[in-house]
Write an enzyme that holds these catalytic residues in place. Structure first.
Site, PDB file in Angstrom:
ATOM      1  N   VAL A 111       0.871  -1.182   0.000  1.00  0.00           N
ATOM      2  CA  VAL A 111       0.000   0.000   0.000  1.00  0.00           C
ATOM      3  C   VAL A 111       0.908   1.232   0.000  1.00  0.00           C
ATOM      4  O   VAL A 111       1.566   1.510   1.011  1.00  0.00           O
ATOM      5  CB  VAL A 111      -0.926   0.010   1.231  1.00  0.00           C
ATOM      6  CG1 VAL A 111      -1.813   1.253   1.209  1.00  0.00           C
ATOM      7  CG2 VAL A 111      -1.786  -1.248   1.283  1.00  0.00           C
ATOM      8  N   GLU A 112       0.955   1.915  -1.145  1.00  0.00           N
ATOM      9  CA  GLU A 112       1.869   3.055  -1.279  1.00  0.00           C
ATOM     10  C   GLU A 112       1.200   4.358  -0.853  1.00  0.00           C
ATOM     11  O   GLU A 112       0.010   4.394  -0.508  1.00  0.00           O
ATOM     12  CB  GLU A 112       2.388   3.109  -2.718  1.00  0.00           C
ATOM     13  CG  GLU A 112       3.192   1.858  -3.039  1.00  0.00           C
ATOM     14  CD  GLU A 112       3.854   1.878  -4.400  1.00  0.00           C
ATOM     15  OE1 GLU A 112       3.504   2.731  -5.242  1.00  0.00           O
ATOM     16  OE2 GLU A 112       4.734   1.026  -4.614  1.00  0.00           O
ATOM     17  N   GLU A 171       4.323  -7.424   3.321  1.00  0.00           N
ATOM     18  CA  GLU A 171       4.605  -8.173   4.552  1.00  0.00           C
ATOM     19  C   GLU A 171       4.016  -7.477   5.773  1.00  0.00           C
ATOM     20  O   GLU A 171       3.651  -8.131   6.759  1.00  0.00           O
ATOM     21  CB  GLU A 171       6.118  -8.344   4.735  1.00  0.00           C
ATOM     22  CG  GLU A 171       6.771  -9.250   3.703  1.00  0.00           C
ATOM     23  CD  GLU A 171       7.198  -8.520   2.432  1.00  0.00           C
ATOM     24  OE1 GLU A 171       6.646  -7.442   2.122  1.00  0.00           O
ATOM     25  OE2 GLU A 171       8.103  -9.040   1.755  1.00  0.00           O
ATOM     26  N   CYS A 222      12.116  -7.754   1.200  1.00  0.00           N
ATOM     27  CA  CYS A 222      13.180  -6.758   1.374  1.00  0.00           C
ATOM     28  C   CYS A 222      13.816  -6.935   2.758  1.00  0.00           C
ATOM     29  O   CYS A 222      13.319  -7.685   3.607  1.00  0.00           O
ATOM     30  CB  CYS A 222      12.615  -5.352   1.205  1.00  0.00           C
ATOM     31  SG  CYS A 222      11.599  -4.790   2.590  1.00  0.00           S
ATOM     32  N   CYS A 271      11.632  -6.207   5.775  1.00  0.00           N
ATOM     33  CA  CYS A 271      10.587  -7.220   5.963  1.00  0.00           C
ATOM     34  C   CYS A 271      11.164  -8.537   6.443  1.00  0.00           C
ATOM     35  O   CYS A 271      10.480  -9.300   7.135  1.00  0.00           O
ATOM     36  CB  CYS A 271       9.774  -7.366   4.686  1.00  0.00           C
ATOM     37  SG  CYS A 271       8.756  -5.902   4.398  1.00  0.00           S
TER      38      CYS A 271
HETATM   39  N1  THU Z   1       7.635  -4.164  -1.609  1.00  0.00           N
HETATM   40  C1  THU Z   1       6.944  -5.039  -0.825  1.00  0.00           C
HETATM   41  O1  THU Z   1       5.723  -4.932  -0.670  1.00  0.00           O
HETATM   42  N2  THU Z   1       7.638  -6.043  -0.217  1.00  0.00           N
HETATM   43  C2  THU Z   1       8.958  -6.278  -0.393  1.00  0.00           C
HETATM   44  O2  THU Z   1       9.524  -7.153   0.272  1.00  0.00           O
HETATM   45  C3  THU Z   1       9.709  -5.504  -1.384  1.00  0.00           C
HETATM   46  C4  THU Z   1       9.061  -4.233  -1.822  1.00  0.00           C
HETATM   47  C5  THU Z   1       6.893  -3.065  -2.243  1.00  0.00           C
HETATM   48  C6  THU Z   1       7.170  -1.707  -1.663  1.00  0.00           C
HETATM   49  C7  THU Z   1       6.810  -0.799  -2.821  1.00  0.00           C
HETATM   50  O3  THU Z   1       5.411  -0.548  -2.767  1.00  0.00           O
HETATM   51  C8  THU Z   1       7.096  -1.631  -4.057  1.00  0.00           C
HETATM   52  O4  THU Z   1       7.229  -2.977  -3.618  1.00  0.00           O
HETATM   53  C9  THU Z   1       8.355  -1.218  -4.798  1.00  0.00           C
HETATM   54  O5  THU Z   1       9.450  -1.192  -3.959  1.00  0.00           O
END
Ligand code: THU
Length: 133
Positions: A50-51, A62, A93, A96
């Site tokens: 969710v940005e 996560e 990432c 996470c």
């Molecule tokens: N993102 C995730 O939701 N989980 C991860 O482990 C890596 C990155 C999302 C964050 C952002 O909304 C998009 O991927 C690009 O980085």
């Protein structure tokens, strides 16, 4: 000790991550992510990214998984899958991985592009709750 899933079990968990990914709100990166996990009492939890217009505030998929875990009664994550907008497996990432370590511990299993791996393989020498004991 966490028992591995069958190939079908992992495929079902990946499908749940794909279903979650379809709910992603990612208008800035256009990179949708979905994640799904199994809890040690058999529950399944999932989440999507969710940005935000303030880019740094974005919530990874996560984060939704962890929130759902606690909202649903807590417990320990045992198995985890994360997918991109094509439904392909991606790695969580760094931040996470720390969230997953806290809530799944060293023996939680993740499906990765290189097959099933333990949490302590993807976050070796982790800082965790034991350090604060
Ligand atoms: N993102 C995730 O939701 N989980 C991860 O482990 C890596 C990155 C999302 C964050 C952002 O909304 C998009 O991927 C690009 O980085």
């Amino acid at each position: 000790m966490v028992t591995d899933l069958t190939a079908d079990g992992w495929a079902r968990l990946q499908e749940e991550a794909v279903e979650a990914m379809a709910h992603a709100y990612a208008p800035y990166s256009n990179y949708q992510v979905g994640a799904a996990a199994i809890v040690d009492d058999g529950r399944h939890v999932s989440g999507c990214n969710v940005e935000n217009a303030a880019y740094g505030v974005a919530l990874c998929a996560e984060c939704g998984v962890i929130s759902s875990l606690h909202r649903g009664g807590g417990g320990r994550l045992t198995h985890f899958v994360c997918v991109d907008g094509d439904g392909a497996i991606i790695m969580p990432c760094g931040r996470c991985r720390q969230l997953l370590y806290e809530n799944g511990g060293p023996d939680m299993l993740l499906m990765t592009g290189a097959g099933v791996r333990r949490m302590d393989e993807v976050l070796p020498d982790a800082f965790g709750p034991d350090n604060l004991a």
